[in-house]
Design an enzyme around this catalytic site. Structure first.
Site, PDB file in Angstrom:
ATOM      1  N   MET A 142       0.848  -1.199   0.000  1.00  0.00           N
ATOM      2  CA  MET A 142       0.000   0.000   0.000  1.00  0.00           C
ATOM      3  C   MET A 142       0.886   1.252   0.000  1.00  0.00           C
ATOM      4  SD  MET A 142      -3.473  -0.937   1.944  1.00  0.00           S
ATOM      5  CE  MET A 142      -2.937  -0.764   3.618  1.00  0.00           C
TER       6      MET A 142
ATOM      7  N   LEU B 205       6.754   3.151   1.473  1.00  0.00           N
ATOM      8  CA  LEU B 205       7.677   2.026   1.665  1.00  0.00           C
ATOM      9  C   LEU B 205       8.724   2.294   2.742  1.00  0.00           C
ATOM     10  CD1 LEU B 205       8.377   0.953  -2.060  1.00  0.00           C
ATOM     11  CD2 LEU B 205       6.485   0.292  -0.554  1.00  0.00           C
ATOM     12  N   HIS B 206       9.124   1.219   3.402  1.00  0.00           N
ATOM     13  CA  HIS B 206      10.179   1.270   4.423  1.00  0.00           C
ATOM     14  C   HIS B 206      11.039   0.021   4.263  1.00  0.00           C
ATOM     15  CE1 HIS B 206       7.626  -1.653   6.372  1.00  0.00           C
ATOM     16  NE2 HIS B 206       6.638  -0.777   6.442  1.00  0.00           N
TER      17      HIS B 206
ATOM     18  N   GLY C 171      11.080  -2.763   5.654  1.00  0.00           N
ATOM     19  CA  GLY C 171      10.342  -4.035   5.617  1.00  0.00           C
ATOM     20  C   GLY C 171       9.950  -4.376   4.189  1.00  0.00           C
ATOM     21  N   HIS C 172       9.356  -3.405   3.495  1.00  0.00           N
ATOM     22  CA  HIS C 172       8.992  -3.617   2.082  1.00  0.00           C
ATOM     23  C   HIS C 172      10.247  -3.882   1.241  1.00  0.00           C
ATOM     24  CE1 HIS C 172       5.639  -0.758   3.379  1.00  0.00           C
ATOM     25  NE2 HIS C 172       4.967  -1.829   2.992  1.00  0.00           N
TER      26      HIS C 172
ATOM     27  N   GLN D 137     -10.403  -2.823   2.126  1.00  0.00           N
ATOM     28  CA  GLN D 137      -9.900  -3.506   3.328  1.00  0.00           C
ATOM     29  C   GLN D 137      -9.870  -2.597   4.551  1.00  0.00           C
ATOM     30  OE1 GLN D 137      -5.988  -4.323   1.410  1.00  0.00           O
ATOM     31  NE2 GLN D 137      -5.128  -3.901   3.416  1.00  0.00           N
TER      32      GLN D 137
ATOM     33  N   SER E  47       6.466  -0.306  10.112  1.00  0.00           N
ATOM     34  CA  SER E  47       5.118  -0.191   9.569  1.00  0.00           C
ATOM     35  C   SER E  47       4.914   1.233   9.077  1.00  0.00           C
ATOM     36  CB  SER E  47       4.103  -0.512  10.674  1.00  0.00           C
ATOM     37  OG  SER E  47       2.818  -0.075  10.277  1.00  0.00           O
TER      38      SER E  47
ATOM     39  N   ARG F  15       2.347   2.812   9.379  1.00  0.00           N
ATOM     40  CA  ARG F  15       1.545   3.504  10.392  1.00  0.00           C
ATOM     41  C   ARG F  15       2.394   4.068  11.541  1.00  0.00           C
ATOM     42  NH1 ARG F  15      -4.064   2.004   9.671  1.00  0.00           N
ATOM     43  NH2 ARG F  15      -4.193   0.252   8.247  1.00  0.00           N
TER      44      ARG F  15
HETATM   45  P1  AMP Z   1       1.533  -2.995   3.418  1.00  0.00           P
HETATM   46  O1  AMP Z   1       2.103  -1.934   2.527  1.00  0.00           O
HETATM   47  O2  AMP Z   1       1.507  -2.625   4.858  1.00  0.00           O
HETATM   48  O3  AMP Z   1       0.230  -3.536   2.913  1.00  0.00           O
HETATM   49  O4  AMP Z   1       2.546  -4.225   3.357  1.00  0.00           O
HETATM   50  C1  AMP Z   1       2.905  -4.820   2.144  1.00  0.00           C
HETATM   51  C2  AMP Z   1       3.704  -6.068   2.414  1.00  0.00           C
HETATM   52  O5  AMP Z   1       4.858  -5.748   3.168  1.00  0.00           O
HETATM   53  C3  AMP Z   1       2.900  -7.104   3.236  1.00  0.00           C
HETATM   54  O6  AMP Z   1       3.198  -8.405   2.764  1.00  0.00           O
HETATM   55  C4  AMP Z   1       3.458  -6.870   4.629  1.00  0.00           C
HETATM   56  O7  AMP Z   1       3.363  -8.022   5.481  1.00  0.00           O
HETATM   57  C5  AMP Z   1       4.912  -6.556   4.322  1.00  0.00           C
HETATM   58  N1  AMP Z   1       5.529  -5.827   5.445  1.00  0.00           N
HETATM   59  C6  AMP Z   1       5.071  -4.698   6.030  1.00  0.00           C
HETATM   60  N2  AMP Z   1       5.868  -4.353   7.071  1.00  0.00           N
HETATM   61  C7  AMP Z   1       6.831  -5.300   7.142  1.00  0.00           C
HETATM   62  C8  AMP Z   1       7.946  -5.521   8.017  1.00  0.00           C
HETATM   63  N3  AMP Z   1       8.221  -4.719   9.035  1.00  0.00           N
HETATM   64  N4  AMP Z   1       8.735  -6.602   7.791  1.00  0.00           N
HETATM   65  C9  AMP Z   1       8.459  -7.452   6.763  1.00  0.00           C
HETATM   66  N5  AMP Z   1       7.433  -7.298   5.913  1.00  0.00           N
HETATM   67  C10 AMP Z   1       6.620  -6.238   6.100  1.00  0.00           C
END
Ligand code: AMP
Length: 258
Positions: A30, A33-34, A36-37, A61, A185, A187
């Site tokens: 979504m 990006l950080h 994790g992404h 969602q 995150s 958020r």
């Molecule tokens: P989102 O943009 O929050 O919908 O996340 C997109 C993808 O990135 C999803 O598969 C999340 O589980 C993954 N994701 C988000 N935050 C992290 C994180 N801290 N570590 C690993 N994957 C992450």
């Protein structure tokens, strides 16, 4: 790296990639990006010949309109990180084009989607499964990369792929954390300076306390408002509010309970 917003164009590109027998890795997000992404994108780049990222804040969602509208966006920085992570295509569909049926057609699950997050966010996973199903049909990836940060979501998508015989491999990627343990995150940006200092105790107590009940009590002492903190199938799941921000996290239970 190319930015694509048209569904027809993305489909044509994917078809051509498939024709040339190159493997496609896909990371749905979504945006905002950080690291994790980035870890998902790097894994996808490493394991595939073509790397595709989607950025779409999926309205179906969200439970609260205000949460959807205030979801953080940072497309310029997203493009910088995507380029660094060897993304070939960034897919940015509009909600009108992705929901030509106005969300009349849905993919729903009626077991594991109704516990944990599903109890507190009714229909959330129907929105998630439906949008991922649509994105998989457009992009036709060989490999799909999902974060364990959203473990229940990962399991549900994996189960959907299996139940509907979708020709894609689902690959789980470990949760990436800040140096103080807080799961990254989008958020987290909403936390005040004071809340940001307290936030890491969520992971600390999830990992340290022997029982879910003890972890819950410790967190309540730090003014967390707990939606759930539950041990289930060797994993401890939590969702908790810190002020106006809802944080979720989970850990594998090996070594926690002695
Ligand atoms: P989102 O943009 O929050 O919908 O996340 C997109 C993808 O990135 C999803 O598969 C999340 O589980 C993954 N994701 C988000 N935050 C992290 C994180 N801290 N570590 C690993 N994957 C992450």
């Amino acid at each position: 790296m190319r930015l694509i917003s048209s569904i027809a164009e993305m489909q044509a590109i994917s078809k051509n990639i498939k024709k040339s027998e190159k493997s496609i890795g896909f990371v749905p997000t979504m945006g905002c990006l950080h690291a994790g992404h980035v870890s998902l994108l790097e894994k996808s780049a490493h394991q595939n010949q073509v790397n595709i990222l989607s950025i779409f804040v999926n309205p179906t969602q969200f439970n609260e309109a205000s949460d959807f509208e205030n979801y953080p966006k940072d497309i310029d920085n997203d493009c910088i990180l995507a380029k660094k992570s060897k993304v070939d295509y960034v897919f940015l569909p509009t909600k009108e084009s992705l929901y030509p049926d106005q969300y009349c057609f849905k993919i729903s699950e009626n077991k594991e989607s109704e516990i944990l997050e599903g109890l507190y966010r009714p229909d959330h996973f129907t929105g998630v499964l439906t949008v991922v199903f649509k994105l998989l049909n457009i992009i036709m990836p060989d490999n799909l990369y999902l974060g364990e940060k959203d473990y229940q979501q990962y399991k549900l998508i994996k189960n959907m792929v299996s139940a509907l015989f979708l020709p894609v491999e689902v690959i789980a990627c470990q949760t990436i954390r800040e140096s103080d343990g807080l799961a990254m995150s989008s958020r987290n940006r909403r936390l005040s300076k004071e809340e940001r200092q307290i936030a890491p105790v969520l992971y600390k107590y999830l990992s340290q306390e022997k029982t879910a009940e003890e972890a819950k009590s410790r967190l309540e002492e730090h003014n967390f408002k707990i939606d759930y903190l539950i041990d289930l199938n060797n994993r401890r799941y939590a969702a908790a509010w810190l002020g106006k921000t809802r944080l979720i996290d989970n850990i594998e239970l090996i070594g926690v309970r002695s």
